[in-house]
Design a protein around this motif. Sequence first.
Motif, PDB file in Angstrom:
ATOM      1  N   LEU A  35     -35.958  -7.141 -24.358  1.00 41.82           N
ATOM      2  CA  LEU A  35     -37.602  -6.402 -24.795  1.00 41.82           C
ATOM      3  C   LEU A  35     -37.401  -5.418 -26.609  1.00 41.82           C
ATOM      4  O   LEU A  35     -37.526  -5.545 -27.641  1.00 41.82           O
ATOM      5  CB  LEU A  35     -37.843  -5.533 -24.169  1.00 41.82           C
ATOM      6  CG  LEU A  35     -38.073  -6.846 -22.858  1.00 41.82           C
ATOM      7  CD1 LEU A  35     -39.242  -6.411 -21.913  1.00 41.82           C
ATOM      8  CD2 LEU A  35     -39.513  -7.411 -24.004  1.00 41.82           C
ATOM      9  N   GLY A  36     -36.500  -4.290 -26.581  1.00 41.17           N
ATOM     10  CA  GLY A  36     -36.042  -3.340 -27.616  1.00 41.17           C
ATOM     11  C   GLY A  36     -35.828  -4.043 -28.640  1.00 41.17           C
ATOM     12  O   GLY A  36     -36.254  -3.526 -29.665  1.00 41.17           O
ATOM     13  N   GLN A  37     -35.782  -5.428 -28.552  1.00 44.13           N
ATOM     14  CA  GLN A  37     -35.017  -6.214 -30.034  1.00 44.13           C
ATOM     15  C   GLN A  37     -35.838  -7.397 -30.511  1.00 44.13           C
ATOM     16  O   GLN A  37     -36.206  -7.685 -31.369  1.00 44.13           O
ATOM     17  CB  GLN A  37     -33.628  -6.522 -29.900  1.00 44.13           C
ATOM     18  CG  GLN A  37     -32.363  -5.678 -29.647  1.00 44.13           C
ATOM     19  CD  GLN A  37     -31.316  -6.196 -29.109  1.00 44.13           C
ATOM     20  OE1 GLN A  37     -31.300  -7.634 -28.913  1.00 44.13           O
ATOM     21  NE2 GLN A  37     -30.439  -5.293 -28.320  1.00 44.13           N
TER      22      GLN A  37
ATOM     23  N   PHE B 194     -41.759 -15.422 -14.209  1.00 47.49           N
ATOM     24  CA  PHE B 194     -42.763 -13.956 -14.233  1.00 47.49           C
ATOM     25  C   PHE B 194     -44.526 -15.221 -13.593  1.00 47.49           C
ATOM     26  O   PHE B 194     -45.320 -15.057 -14.556  1.00 47.49           O
ATOM     27  CB  PHE B 194     -42.872 -13.569 -15.552  1.00 47.49           C
ATOM     28  CG  PHE B 194     -41.783 -12.408 -15.960  1.00 47.49           C
ATOM     29  CD1 PHE B 194     -41.308 -11.388 -15.237  1.00 47.49           C
ATOM     30  CD2 PHE B 194     -40.516 -13.531 -16.878  1.00 47.49           C
ATOM     31  CE1 PHE B 194     -39.880 -10.963 -15.128  1.00 47.49           C
ATOM     32  CE2 PHE B 194     -39.272 -12.232 -16.968  1.00 47.49           C
ATOM     33  CZ  PHE B 194     -39.244 -11.236 -15.962  1.00 47.49           C
ATOM     34  N   GLN B 195     -44.811 -14.731 -12.787  1.00 45.58           N
ATOM     35  CA  GLN B 195     -46.218 -15.100 -12.207  1.00 45.58           C
ATOM     36  C   GLN B 195     -46.551 -13.961 -11.980  1.00 45.58           C
ATOM     37  O   GLN B 195     -46.574 -12.627 -11.633  1.00 45.58           O
ATOM     38  CB  GLN B 195     -45.644 -15.367 -10.741  1.00 45.58           C
ATOM     39  CG  GLN B 195     -45.224 -16.303 -10.580  1.00 45.58           C
ATOM     40  CD  GLN B 195     -44.491 -17.259  -9.648  1.00 45.58           C
ATOM     41  OE1 GLN B 195     -45.042 -17.848  -8.842  1.00 45.58           O
ATOM     42  NE2 GLN B 195     -43.591 -16.239  -8.309  1.00 45.58           N
ATOM     43  N   LEU B 196     -48.097 -14.110 -12.818  1.00 49.63           N
ATOM     44  CA  LEU B 196     -49.099 -13.104 -12.678  1.00 49.63           C
ATOM     45  C   LEU B 196     -50.001 -12.658 -11.118  1.00 49.63           C
ATOM     46  O   LEU B 196     -50.771 -13.010 -10.560  1.00 49.63           O
ATOM     47  CB  LEU B 196     -50.789 -13.374 -13.780  1.00 49.63           C
ATOM     48  CG  LEU B 196     -51.074 -12.317 -13.494  1.00 49.63           C
ATOM     49  CD1 LEU B 196     -51.080 -11.450 -14.851  1.00 49.63           C
ATOM     50  CD2 LEU B 196     -52.378 -13.096 -14.144  1.00 49.63           C
ATOM     51  N   ALA B 197     -49.026 -11.287 -10.923  1.00 48.66           N
ATOM     52  CA  ALA B 197     -49.363 -11.159  -9.684  1.00 48.66           C
ATOM     53  C   ALA B 197     -48.642  -9.681  -9.446  1.00 48.66           C
ATOM     54  O   ALA B 197     -47.964  -8.823 -10.525  1.00 48.66           O
ATOM     55  CB  ALA B 197     -49.142 -11.658  -8.088  1.00 48.66           C
TER      56      ALA B 197
ATOM     57  N   LEU C  53     -34.955 -12.265  -8.770  1.00 47.56           N
ATOM     58  CA  LEU C  53     -33.112 -12.482  -8.997  1.00 47.56           C
ATOM     59  C   LEU C  53     -33.248 -14.337  -9.606  1.00 47.56           C
ATOM     60  O   LEU C  53     -31.661 -15.240  -9.456  1.00 47.56           O
ATOM     61  CB  LEU C  53     -32.674 -13.044  -7.230  1.00 47.56           C
ATOM     62  CG  LEU C  53     -31.622 -12.202  -6.902  1.00 47.56           C
ATOM     63  CD1 LEU C  53     -30.778 -11.485  -7.456  1.00 47.56           C
ATOM     64  CD2 LEU C  53     -31.651 -12.773  -5.273  1.00 47.56           C
ATOM     65  N   GLU C  54     -33.842 -15.038 -10.490  1.00 51.65           N
ATOM     66  CA  GLU C  54     -33.466 -15.794 -11.017  1.00 51.65           C
ATOM     67  C   GLU C  54     -32.339 -14.963 -12.390  1.00 51.65           C
ATOM     68  O   GLU C  54     -31.982 -13.882 -12.825  1.00 51.65           O
ATOM     69  CB  GLU C  54     -34.463 -16.250 -12.057  1.00 51.65           C
ATOM     70  CG  GLU C  54     -36.377 -16.469 -11.145  1.00 51.65           C
ATOM     71  CD  GLU C  54     -37.436 -15.182 -10.973  1.00 51.65           C
ATOM     72  OE1 GLU C  54     -36.839 -13.989 -11.034  1.00 51.65           O
ATOM     73  OE2 GLU C  54     -38.648 -15.509 -10.489  1.00 51.65           O
ATOM     74  N   ALA C  55     -32.352 -15.936 -13.028  1.00 49.79           N
ATOM     75  CA  ALA C  55     -30.696 -16.278 -13.786  1.00 49.79           C
ATOM     76  C   ALA C  55     -31.383 -15.560 -15.104  1.00 49.79           C
ATOM     77  O   ALA C  55     -33.160 -15.767 -15.449  1.00 49.79           O
ATOM     78  CB  ALA C  55     -30.546 -17.058 -14.794  1.00 49.79           C
TER      79      ALA C  55
ATOM     80  N   LEU D  25     -34.945 -15.980 -17.496  1.00 50.41           N
ATOM     81  CA  LEU D  25     -35.824 -15.126 -17.946  1.00 50.41           C
ATOM     82  C   LEU D  25     -36.688 -14.275 -19.389  1.00 50.41           C
ATOM     83  O   LEU D  25     -37.941 -14.063 -19.002  1.00 50.41           O
ATOM     84  CB  LEU D  25     -35.983 -13.681 -17.035  1.00 50.41           C
ATOM     85  CG  LEU D  25     -36.450 -13.954 -15.177  1.00 50.41           C
ATOM     86  CD1 LEU D  25     -35.781 -12.917 -14.504  1.00 50.41           C
ATOM     87  CD2 LEU D  25     -37.598 -14.368 -14.987  1.00 50.41           C
ATOM     88  N   GLU D  26     -35.586 -14.063 -19.232  1.00 52.73           N
ATOM     89  CA  GLU D  26     -35.427 -14.101 -21.363  1.00 52.73           C
ATOM     90  C   GLU D  26     -36.441 -15.298 -21.872  1.00 52.73           C
ATOM     91  O   GLU D  26     -36.972 -14.966 -22.652  1.00 52.73           O
ATOM     92  CB  GLU D  26     -33.907 -14.538 -22.324  1.00 52.73           C
ATOM     93  CG  GLU D  26     -34.081 -13.111 -22.937  1.00 52.73           C
ATOM     94  CD  GLU D  26     -32.898 -12.322 -23.162  1.00 52.73           C
ATOM     95  OE1 GLU D  26     -31.879 -11.962 -22.326  1.00 52.73           O
ATOM     96  OE2 GLU D  26     -31.775 -13.637 -24.041  1.00 52.73           O
ATOM     97  N   ALA D  27     -35.735 -16.409 -21.993  1.00 51.59           N
ATOM     98  CA  ALA D  27     -36.536 -17.616 -22.598  1.00 51.59           C
ATOM     99  C   ALA D  27     -38.172 -17.436 -21.992  1.00 51.59           C
ATOM    100  O   ALA D  27     -38.799 -18.183 -23.043  1.00 51.59           O
ATOM    101  CB  ALA D  27     -36.250 -18.855 -21.573  1.00 51.59           C
ATOM    102  N   ASP D  28     -38.267 -17.100 -20.607  1.00 52.04           N
ATOM    103  CA  ASP D  28     -39.596 -16.990 -20.335  1.00 52.04           C
ATOM    104  C   ASP D  28     -40.375 -16.190 -21.291  1.00 52.04           C
ATOM    105  O   ASP D  28     -41.650 -16.350 -21.862  1.00 52.04           O
ATOM    106  CB  ASP D  28     -39.698 -16.867 -19.257  1.00 52.04           C
ATOM    107  CG  ASP D  28     -41.667 -17.483 -18.716  1.00 52.04           C
ATOM    108  OD1 ASP D  28     -41.996 -18.211 -18.653  1.00 52.04           O
ATOM    109  OD2 ASP D  28     -41.493 -16.488 -17.555  1.00 52.04           O
ATOM    110  N   LEU D  29     -40.283 -15.077 -21.449  1.00 56.52           N
ATOM    111  CA  LEU D  29     -40.444 -14.024 -21.807  1.00 56.52           C
ATOM    112  C   LEU D  29     -40.954 -14.362 -23.529  1.00 56.52           C
ATOM    113  O   LEU D  29     -41.933 -14.186 -24.257  1.00 56.52           O
ATOM    114  CB  LEU D  29     -39.116 -12.691 -22.324  1.00 56.52           C
ATOM    115  CG  LEU D  29     -40.200 -11.818 -20.981  1.00 56.52           C
ATOM    116  CD1 LEU D  29     -38.732 -10.605 -20.377  1.00 56.52           C
ATOM    117  CD2 LEU D  29     -41.311 -11.486 -19.927  1.00 56.52           C
ATOM    118  N   ALA D  30     -39.413 -14.973 -23.686  1.00 60.02           N
ATOM    119  CA  ALA D  30     -38.910 -15.028 -25.165  1.00 60.02           C
ATOM    120  C   ALA D  30     -40.947 -15.884 -25.835  1.00 60.02           C
ATOM    121  O   ALA D  30     -41.813 -15.823 -26.935  1.00 60.02           O
ATOM    122  CB  ALA D  30     -38.529 -15.856 -26.079  1.00 60.02           C
ATOM    123  N   ALA D  31     -40.925 -17.108 -24.771  1.00 57.62           N
ATOM    124  CA  ALA D  31     -41.957 -18.113 -25.590  1.00 57.62           C
ATOM    125  C   ALA D  31     -43.396 -17.268 -25.501  1.00 57.62           C
ATOM    126  O   ALA D  31     -44.131 -17.847 -25.912  1.00 57.62           O
ATOM    127  CB  ALA D  31     -41.715 -19.314 -23.873  1.00 57.62           C
TER     128      ALA D  31
END
Length: 382
Positions: A263-265, A319-322, A364-366, A370-376
């Motif tokens: 995230l810092g990058q 990442f679910q909104l909760a 505990l997902e890969a 998770l990185e791809a989800d945040l990137a999108a």
Amino acid sequence: MEFRTRAIHVGQEPDPTSGAVVPPVHLASTYVLPSATGPADYDYARTGSPTRHAFEAVQASLDGGERAVAYASGMAATHGVTMLLKPGDHLVTGTDIYGGSWRLFNNVLAEQGITVSAVDTTDLEAVRSAIRDETRMLWIEPIGNPLLSVTDVAGCVAIARDAGILLVADNTLATPVLCRPLEAGADIVIHSATKYIGGHSDLLGGVAVARDAELGTRLHWLQNATGGVMGPLESFLCCRGVKTLELRVLAQSATAARLAQWLGQQPGVCRVHYPGLASHPGHAVAQRQFQGGYGAMVSFEIDGDVAAARRVVEETRLFQLAVSLGAVESLIELPAVMSHGAYAPEARRAVGITDGLIRLSVGLEAAADLEADLAAALAAAG
Ligand SMILES: *Cc1c(COP(=O)(O)O)cnc(C)c1O
């Protein structure tokens, strides 16, 4: 025995009547007594039950305390511990704490004549100067929430001992895997068992662990008098949860560390709060105080307005909104309007919880998924 072994075996002796490797769930509310006046292991389930005792035994062992008391929720545990205070007493706590604790301290206890001061507990001088003659308790979170500040537990132990007051650590975010405040000299540790201890978003529970037996007996007495006990099914699920606690917390913390770096990058991300980053103001204390990792919570801010932050949290899929945290599923939220809505807006901004702050509970997902989800989501919010 080591932590991981105790997590599996303490309180989990095979059932003597059937040999079942997993002790059964005891649902009974009342127990037949051997005589009208003689002692009995169990009499009524508010006072104690075998399934709750099994969880209390393993949790006391994991936190390194003499006695654990399991409650209906983390807030029931928090309230159960503050019942040690009387009108006229004063409590010192942090500014970066769980929103529900903030509400209990400032809205409920204050009405009962218990005064509260909230200070930045990462600043030990500020903690020391907040203590008055009437102060009876110092309440800290070793990893704060939602800014993930780091409070020096050993430093607070020294202050509490000098002042002759109780030190309570809400260790929900760090868990006994990463940090054991009782070993450092704190008097009581509490956890929301709803989070990492349960670990699967399927129960509500809390637990307080006392370093000495007398204080544990007092907490149990207050609990029996007021009734906020953990039920048998939740106790069973907590016994099951702690067996994998170390594995989950270490794996989730490693993924969180990777995501915090990443995230810092990212160009649109302007601030990342994570105790494992060298740039975090509490990193040196964190290195000393935590073992095996820096926790699985990360918060960050992005360039742009609150609407952009809202788009990020609404765009992620894994990442679910909760609200809540600590489970195997990753969650995302906006503290200002969700988990920390109980803070008055001025108080919230004064302690640094900006309207656009985004909080992640890393599951505990890969890590790559998770990185791809945040990137999108960051790209879509862009
Ligand atoms: C969730 C939480 C609590 C409250 O626990 P509940 O089980 O929701 O009542 C207390 N402290 C912290 C740090 C928490 O995250």
